[in-house]
Scaffold this motif. Structure first.
Motif: not given
Lengths: 113, 113
Positions: A104-106, A102, A35, A37, A91, A41-43
């Motif tokens: 997520f990584g950092e 899901l 993703y 980001q 992301l 905003q959102g991913p």
């Protein structure tokens, strides 16, 4: 158990330079997502893999972005050449088949100067 | 097609007071719905999910959300805010197979002492 690992965490480059991001998903998770980001905003989905197959890359700007997931485990996202508008957090997320969550990584924060 | 609208970009509350983060969705099928939280410089973490079972969903850290089909809403609530709840919250809509997830733009929750 280790979570989703991404590197590098931060990257600053000049425009027109290449950059690559790496993601190691949770072991056994066959679905992997990249993703983007933007600030505030959102991913937004760039690409989704089921094992080693890219099943949804409709939002990936293919003129400059590429991705691969060799052997269905780790994945790399590349931008070449980078543009100012590519500055964002990238992301990576993974999911176990049949479940909705899901992980997520950092993220990898890219700044293009 | 699916979409999600988070009605507030920022919500400010005092510690100990209730929290309400609003989310409306649009979907051409029976959706799955999620709330994720993102603390600064961290990856997104799942708070809770709705997948067509009970309409009132309880999540982690005292959060819950109610699925209201007639109002196409999935608002997130918590009876009493804590300082550690300060973060950005994302509402997500998905098809039942989790192949397409659409994120809202996020709501920043600010908690004052």
């Amino acid at each position: 158990e280790a979570g989703v690992v991404q590197s590098p965490r931060y990257k600053i480059i000049e425009k027109k330079q290449p950059v690559a991001f790496w993601c190691n998903p949770i072991s056994g998770h066959n679905t992997l997502y990249w993703y983007r980001q933007n600030l505030g905003q959102g991913p937004e989905l760039l690409i989704r893999y089921e094992n080693e197959e890219a099943v949804d890359d409709s939002q990936l700007p293919k003129d400059r972005f590429s991705a691969e997931r060799l052997k269905g485990v780790d994945s790399t996202l590349k931008i070449q050449p980078a543009e100012l508008g590519d500055s964002a957090v990238y992301l990576c997320a993974s999911r176990l088949g049949g479940t909705g969550e899901l992980f997520f990584g950092e993220g990898s924060r890219l700044t293009v100067l | 097609a699916q979409s999600v609208t988070q009605l507030d970009s920022h919500v400010s509350v005092s510690e100990g007071t209730p929290v309400l983060l609003r989310c409306n969705y649009s979907s051409s099928y029976s959706p799955s719905l999620f709330w994720y939280v993102q603390h600064p410089n961290k990856g997104l973490q799942l708070l809770l999910k709705y997948t067509s079972a009970a309409t009132l969903v309880k999540g982690i850290n005292g959060f819950e959300a109610e699925f209201k089909k007639s109002e196409t809403s999935f608002h997130l609530t918590k009876p009493s805010a804590h300082m550690s709840d300060a973060a950005e919250y994302f509402c997500v809509v998905s098809d039942q197979g989790y192949s397409t997830l659409t994120f809202g733009k996020g709501t920043m929750l600010l908690v004052s002492p």
